[in-house]
Structures are given as C-alpha cells and as structure tokens.
Design an enzyme around this catalytic site. Structure first.
Site, PDB file in Angstrom:
ATOM      1  N   LYS A   1       1.066  -1.461   0.057  1.00 29.49           N
ATOM      2  CA  LYS A   1      -0.107   0.227   0.211  1.00 29.49           C
ATOM      3  C   LYS A   1       1.043   0.834   0.239  1.00 29.49           C
ATOM      4  CE  LYS A   1      -2.611  -0.917   3.569  1.00 29.49           C
ATOM      5  NZ  LYS A   1      -1.835  -1.897   3.966  1.00 29.49           N
TER       6      LYS A   1
ATOM      7  N   ARG B   1     -10.541   0.473   8.987  1.00 30.65           N
ATOM      8  CA  ARG B   1      -9.520  -0.511   9.322  1.00 30.65           C
ATOM      9  C   ARG B   1     -10.669  -1.700   9.995  1.00 30.65           C
ATOM     10  NH1 ARG B   1      -4.330  -0.309   8.527  1.00 30.65           N
ATOM     11  NH2 ARG B   1      -3.135  -1.458  10.077  1.00 30.65           N
TER      12      ARG B   1
ATOM     13  N   ARG C   1      -0.319 -10.026  12.844  1.00 32.16           N
ATOM     14  CA  ARG C   1      -1.179  -9.346  11.958  1.00 32.16           C
ATOM     15  C   ARG C   1      -1.874  -9.527  10.921  1.00 32.16           C
ATOM     16  NH1 ARG C   1       3.483  -5.551  10.473  1.00 32.16           N
ATOM     17  NH2 ARG C   1       2.202  -4.173   9.408  1.00 32.16           N
TER      18      ARG C   1
END
Ligand code: AMP
Length: 216
Positions: free
Chosen positions: A13, A88, A170
């Site tokens: 990203k 998110r 994560r």
C-alpha cells in the site's frame, strides 16, 4: 476523488501510494504513519500506542477517528484524498461515510491489493531500513551487503511489528478485521481487486488503468 487503499500488511500500500499521490494530486492519509509519528514523539499516548502496535492489535476506533477528523477538517470539501490503512473496521468506514456525506462527498473507490500469504510474510519479516541514510532493504528480495548492516555501515532497523511472530498475528488479524469492511464496501460495489505481485510499475499501471477506465 476520494480513494481508500486496502490490503494486508505487506501488500504494498505504501509503495503504491507513493506513485498515486502525484498522479492524482492526492492528500495522503496513512493512519499507520500518523500513529508511528505519535510513538516517535515519545508522548504518553505514544507509549500506549506503541504497546498496541507491537502486540499486533488495533488502536481503538475512537482514537483513530479523532486523529483523522482533525486532519480532514483542515481540507476543502473537494480535495482528492487517498486513505491508506484507514478505515480498518466497518465502524470506521461508517463514520467516514457519514462525515463525507455531511460535506456532500463520498468514497469513489476502494482499491484492494491482494497477495499470496507466503509472499506477504517474506515482504514484512524481511523489511529493513537504515535510520542514518534512509536506504531500504529486504533480506529475501534485496538483501543488505552485510549481516543486518547498511551499505553506509550503520546497523539496520526493523519495525517492532515486523518480527515473525507479530507478522503472523497481524496477517491473521487483518483477515478477521477486514472481512466485515470488505463486505461493506463490496455491497456498495466500490471494491477494485488488484493482484499486487509483480513490479512496482506493473502494479501502479494496473491501478491507473482501472481508475482511468472508471473515472476519467
Ligand atoms: P500499518 O502501517 O497500516 O500496517 O499500521 C500499523 C499498525 O497501526 C496496525 O497494525 C495497527 O496496530 C495500527 N493502525 C493503523 N491504522 C489503523 C486503523 N485505521 N485502525 C486501528 N489501528 C490502526
């Protein structure tokens, strides 16, 4: 244009943003960068954030929304904005929609970068940077000349949340947390999926083609 960039940690990203910002004159908002700045400031709140990030958890919606609202309030309604790492959660997305709608604005598209799990692990756990000269390496794909040592001779730095244990957490957490968010944006027909394997130029070209085809 208001664009949301989504994708697992390591999907590229940040790299893609660097190419998109000048092309579309975007204001760039990365909540990950904002949080790391707060951590680096050594403030009390920064220390709390550091613990959350290092554990691979998400910072509270409340704190993220307050942080991003302050930045958005400073912009003219029609500014082009690229959101990286935000929203998110579905709650953050709902807040963003209502905030934008109060300014007669909306999200135009969600670019979702996809990549194979093993590739993501290597991209993240292999990431190193030099705090002295700014050089970047990856121990798998573009290794430094010496063991954990930069070309300039300095010891290389690794983000605390790039340790192999935290990386796995994560990635799993990203899948869990993003499921609702992806369904939310899918139901609005906004998601454009882009395979992020390949060179920086190839990925940028794919995104550029999609955006130009739909919005020019
Ligand atoms: P990133 O650089 O986007 O991978 O973000 C690094 C870390 O910052 C994430 O693993 C989260 O702990 C935290 N973070 C970044 N953006 C958000 C967000 N929008 N909501 C909650 N936590 C976030």
């Amino acid at each position: 244009m208001k664009l949301v960039l989504m994708g697992s940690p390591g999907s590229g990203k940040g790299t893609l943003s660097k190419d998109l910002v000048p092309k579309y004159d975007f204001k760039y908002f990365s909540t990950g960068d904002m949080l790391r700045e707060e951590v680096a400031s050594g403030s009390g709140i920064g220390n709390k954030i550091k613990a959350v990030i290092s554990a691979g958890d998400l910072v509270s919606d409340e704190m993220i929304i307050e942080m991003i609202k302050t930045k958005l309030d400073e912009l003219p309604d029609d500014a082009n904005v690229l959101f990286d790492g935000f929203p998110r959660t579905k709650e953050q997305a709902e807040w963003l929609d209502s905030y934008l709608s109060s300014r007669n604005q909306k999200i135009d598209a969600v670019i979702m970068l996809t990549a194979d799990h093993d590739l993501l692990v290597k991209r993240l756990s292999g990431r190193r940077n030099c705090k002295e000269c700014g050089r970047k390496y990856n121990t798998y794909f573009s290794p430094p000349p010496g063991n954990e040592t930069c070309e300039c001779g300095s010891r290389l730095n690794m983000r605390t949340d790039d340790s192999p244990e935290t990386v796995s957490k994560r990635l799993a957490q990203y899948d869990d947390q993003s499921r609702n968010l992806i369904s939310y944006y899918d139901s609005m027909g906004l998601v454009i999926r882009i395979d992020s394997e390949g060179s920086e130029e190839q990925v940028f070209k794919k995104v550029e083609n999609e955006l130009d085809r739909r919005y020019s």
